[in-house]
Design an enzyme around this catalytic site. Structure first.
Site, mmCIF file in Angstrom:
data_model
loop_
_atom_site.group_PDB
_atom_site.id
_atom_site.type_symbol
_atom_site.label_atom_id
_atom_site.label_comp_id
_atom_site.label_asym_id
_atom_site.label_seq_id
_atom_site.Cartn_x
_atom_site.Cartn_y
_atom_site.Cartn_z
ATOM 1 N N ASP A 29 0.858 -1.196 0.000
ATOM 2 C CA ASP A 29 0.000 0.000 0.000
ATOM 3 C C ASP A 29 0.894 1.246 0.000
ATOM 4 O O ASP A 29 1.845 1.345 0.767
ATOM 5 C CB ASP A 29 -0.903 -0.007 1.240
ATOM 6 C CG ASP A 29 -2.041 0.980 1.113
ATOM 7 O OD1 ASP A 29 -3.200 0.547 1.117
ATOM 8 O OD2 ASP A 29 -1.774 2.208 1.015
ATOM 9 N N ILE A 30 0.568 2.197 -0.848
ATOM 10 C CA ILE A 30 1.402 3.392 -1.019
ATOM 11 C C ILE A 30 1.289 4.361 0.171
ATOM 12 O O ILE A 30 2.169 5.195 0.382
ATOM 13 C CB ILE A 30 1.040 4.115 -2.354
ATOM 14 C CG1 ILE A 30 2.210 4.930 -2.877
ATOM 15 C CG2 ILE A 30 -0.214 4.939 -2.249
ATOM 16 C CD1 ILE A 30 3.397 4.128 -3.275
ATOM 17 N N HIS A 93 -10.279 -5.554 -2.773
ATOM 18 C CA HIS A 93 -8.951 -5.759 -2.213
ATOM 19 C C HIS A 93 -9.024 -6.056 -0.717
ATOM 20 O O HIS A 93 -9.939 -5.619 -0.038
ATOM 21 C CB HIS A 93 -8.028 -4.558 -2.463
ATOM 22 C CG HIS A 93 -8.582 -3.241 -2.020
ATOM 23 N ND1 HIS A 93 -9.493 -2.531 -2.775
ATOM 24 C CD2 HIS A 93 -8.372 -2.503 -0.903
ATOM 25 C CE1 HIS A 93 -9.806 -1.410 -2.149
ATOM 26 N NE2 HIS A 93 -9.146 -1.370 -1.003
ATOM 27 N N HIS A 95 -6.750 -5.673 2.782
ATOM 28 C CA HIS A 95 -5.586 -5.053 3.435
ATOM 29 C C HIS A 95 -4.964 -6.075 4.391
ATOM 30 O O HIS A 95 -5.678 -6.642 5.230
ATOM 31 C CB HIS A 95 -6.018 -3.852 4.288
ATOM 32 C CG HIS A 95 -6.584 -2.699 3.530
ATOM 33 N ND1 HIS A 95 -5.846 -1.571 3.221
ATOM 34 C CD2 HIS A 95 -7.825 -2.473 3.036
ATOM 35 C CE1 HIS A 95 -6.617 -0.698 2.578
ATOM 36 N NE2 HIS A 95 -7.824 -1.222 2.451
#
Ligand code: 5GP
Length: 129
Positions: A29-30, A93, A95
């Protein structure tokens, strides 16, 4: 129009890739909540995880398990927390977040990581796959 995550899968947008197979893709994750925060997605676009077919959601969880085990070894933590939000990016998605306490799953807090740190953590996770 392709989602930002589909563009990442195609290599049109760069990412710190962790793993992929024919159906699933994992990348860091950015804007991480914790160091090692990784996203797992199906390559096929669908905007809502609970619209996936049974086989696809099951396969994604098995793929996520392998990635989670590698993150666990690569980053100091008690375990890997799992979250599904999906309000920002309309591409299903999961996490995966390394945690030591419940408050580590706070999506209002973010950690700053330099490019060197992303590369270092990515390398450690990939080595543990
Ligand atoms: P959600 O849709 O679950 O609310 O949040 C989407 C997540 O995707 C966020 O944690 C956000 O930081 C991450 N994200 C959004 N755009 C990008 C991107 O272009 N690259 C990467 N690696 N992560 C992204």
């Amino acid at each position: 129009m392709a989602t930002i995550f589909s563009r990442i899968v195609k290599g049109e947008i760069p990412c710190y890739k962790i793993a992929e197979d024919d159906r699933f893709f994992a990348f860091m994750d950015i804007n991480p909540v914790a160091k090692g925060h990784t996203l797992v997605i199906p390559k096929r676009e669908d905007d809502y995880i609970f619209n996936l077919e049974d086989d696809e959601i099951g396969g994604m969880m098995v793929f996520a398990k392998k990635v989670a085990k590698a993150i666990e070894k690569a980053v100091p933590c008690k375990r890997i927390g799992v979250a599904v939000i999906g309000l920002e990016v309309p591409h299903a998605h999961i996490h995966l977040i390394p945690i030591t306490q419940e408050s580590d799953m706070d999506f209002k807090k973010h950690v700053k990581m330099s490019e060197e740190e992303f590369i270092e953590v990515q390398k450690r996770i990939v080595e543990n796959l």
